[in-house]
Enzyme design. Structure first.
Site, mmCIF file in Angstrom:
data_model
loop_
_atom_site.group_PDB
_atom_site.id
_atom_site.type_symbol
_atom_site.label_atom_id
_atom_site.label_comp_id
_atom_site.label_asym_id
_atom_site.label_seq_id
_atom_site.Cartn_x
_atom_site.Cartn_y
_atom_site.Cartn_z
ATOM 1 N N ASP A 54 -5.499 10.559 -7.767
ATOM 2 C CA ASP A 54 -4.804 9.290 -7.561
ATOM 3 C C ASP A 54 -5.119 8.391 -8.750
ATOM 4 O O ASP A 54 -6.286 8.250 -9.108
ATOM 5 C CB ASP A 54 -5.259 8.632 -6.256
ATOM 6 C CG ASP A 54 -4.314 7.527 -5.800
ATOM 7 O OD1 ASP A 54 -4.088 6.586 -6.592
ATOM 8 O OD2 ASP A 54 -3.809 7.600 -4.672
ATOM 9 N N LEU A 63 -4.843 -2.382 2.650
ATOM 10 C CA LEU A 63 -5.941 -2.079 3.559
ATOM 11 C C LEU A 63 -5.484 -1.903 5.001
ATOM 12 O O LEU A 63 -6.162 -1.246 5.795
ATOM 13 C CB LEU A 63 -7.012 -3.167 3.479
ATOM 14 C CG LEU A 63 -7.767 -3.277 2.145
ATOM 15 C CD1 LEU A 63 -8.805 -4.387 2.223
ATOM 16 C CD2 LEU A 63 -8.419 -1.957 1.764
ATOM 17 N N LYS A 78 -9.133 4.517 -6.402
ATOM 18 C CA LYS A 78 -9.091 5.101 -5.060
ATOM 19 C C LYS A 78 -9.691 6.504 -5.017
ATOM 20 O O LYS A 78 -10.392 6.847 -4.048
ATOM 21 C CB LYS A 78 -7.648 5.135 -4.545
ATOM 22 C CG LYS A 78 -7.199 3.839 -3.922
ATOM 23 C CD LYS A 78 -5.925 3.998 -3.109
ATOM 24 C CE LYS A 78 -4.723 4.196 -3.974
ATOM 25 N NZ LYS A 78 -3.449 4.138 -3.200
ATOM 26 N N ASP A 122 3.911 10.492 -1.129
ATOM 27 C CA ASP A 122 5.151 9.961 -0.570
ATOM 28 C C ASP A 122 6.087 9.477 -1.667
ATOM 29 O O ASP A 122 6.611 8.372 -1.625
ATOM 30 C CB ASP A 122 4.875 8.846 0.430
ATOM 31 C CG ASP A 122 6.001 8.740 1.472
ATOM 32 O OD1 ASP A 122 6.948 9.534 1.397
ATOM 33 O OD2 ASP A 122 5.924 7.856 2.338
ATOM 34 N N CYS A 177 7.235 1.673 0.609
ATOM 35 C CA CYS A 177 6.522 0.820 1.554
ATOM 36 C C CYS A 177 6.603 -0.643 1.131
ATOM 37 O O CYS A 177 6.634 -1.534 1.972
ATOM 38 C CB CYS A 177 5.056 1.263 1.631
ATOM 39 S SG CYS A 177 4.855 2.887 2.371
#
Length: 325
Positions: A54, A63, A78, A122, A177
């Site tokens: 990542d 979060l 991350k 994703d 998102c």
């Protein structure tokens, strides 16, 4: 074995299955909303070697769904944060963090030698790139996508059809998102399902998770189907890395000046291509460039109507080939 007593007692696992998990190698692309439950459950189950990839850092706005982290981890990479947390969860597991973006140039090398690859980014560019790499090597590939209140998880490759066999075309429009929103438990549920599928592959459970798609919708209903007989699409449009662009290629940059003040090739719009539109010279390769790969795919389909040469897609912009979930 005390740590794994509650799963070893299962006849589907046993001491032999636990040994298989201990010796297994898993590659997890993305340490966000999908990756968090995947990583926790794989490490908790004792999967011996886990590589987590990542390029991003922990952000406060994530979060609510990336619940493995907290305020103390803000600003940290991350992949590295996840590795530290997982080592605390299970010190018997070897977790290797890699702060990098997945792209067509490193996908094959990262997946080589793995027993299972999990797509938790994703991003359709990541998903198709990983599926192509895993299908070529015969490596089981577990992919999921979540948006809003629903999504899916599926087991591909490794003897089953690829992601392309089930989803031969990219979506007409892209959402994320950030633009469409996501409910935290939805990615948690689908990430846990990915982990369940991966463990099923590693344990050799029957029926196999490979060749199975499971859906979860806004009404909290599960669905799905098996797709063992799905045919692979012919002449699929494949992604290429930025470093694969050569001086002799026909390069169409589909990004606007606000996205890319300095284009990597001639600037075009999707609608420019098709019958009567621009096309490469004989023997040239067409490299269609945009941020996510979606406009590249749409322009490539239009170009293909008028030209039968080699076409590759390049996702070049801010994070589409990254672990964004």
């Amino acid at each position: 074995m005390r740590r794994y007593a509650r799963q070893v007692v299962l006849p589907e696992v046993g001491a032999t299955g636990q040994e298989r998990l201990t010796g297994a190698r898993a590659l997890v692309i993305g340490a966000g909303g999908l990756g968090v439950p995947v990583l926790q459950y794989l490490a908790g189950a004792g999967v011996g070697r886990i590589t987590v990839v990542d390029p991003d850092t922990v952000e406060r706005g994530n979060l609510h769904r990336q619940v493995m982290y907290g305020e103390a981890w803000l600003g940290q990479a991350k992949a590295e944060a996840a590795a530290k947390i997982l080592r605390g969860l299970n010190p018997e597991v070897n977790v290797r963090p890699l702060v990098a973006a997945l792209d067509p140039e490193n996908a094959g090398e990262l997946a080589a030698g793995c027993d299972v690859v999990l797509d938790c980014a994703d991003s359709f560019a990541v998903s198709y790139t990983l599926s192509d790499a895993c299908f070529a090597e015969g490596t089981p590939f577990i992919s999921a996508s979540a948006l809003g209140l629903g999504g899916y998880a599926g087991g591909f490759c490794g003897g089953a059809p690829s992601l392309r066999a089930v989803f031969p075309d990219l979506p007409e429009r892209a959402a994320s998102c950030a633009t469409a929103g996501i409910l935290g438990p939805v990615v948690g549920l689908l990430g846990a399902l990915q982990a369940r599928m991966a463990l099923g592959v590693l344990l050799g459970l029957d029926p196999s998770p490979l060749g199975q798609l499971v859906t979860f919708d806004e009404a909290m209903r599960f669905g799905g189907f098996r797709f063992e007989g799905a045919p692979e699409p012919e002449d699929a449009l494949r992604f290429a890395g930025v470093g694969e662009i050569a001086a002799e290629d026909f390069v169409a940059d589909l990004r606007g000046a606000d996205e890319a003040p300095v284009p990597v090739g001639a600037r075009f719009a999707v609608e420019d291509f098709g019958p009567g539109g621009p096309r490469p010279a004989p023997g040239q390769r067409a490299m269609m460039v945009c941020r996510s790969g979606l406009r590249s795919w749409r322009a490539a389909r239009r170009l293909r109507e008028a030209w039968d040469g080699e076409i590759r897609l390049v996702a070049m912009g801010d994070g589409e080939m990254r672990g964004r979930q």
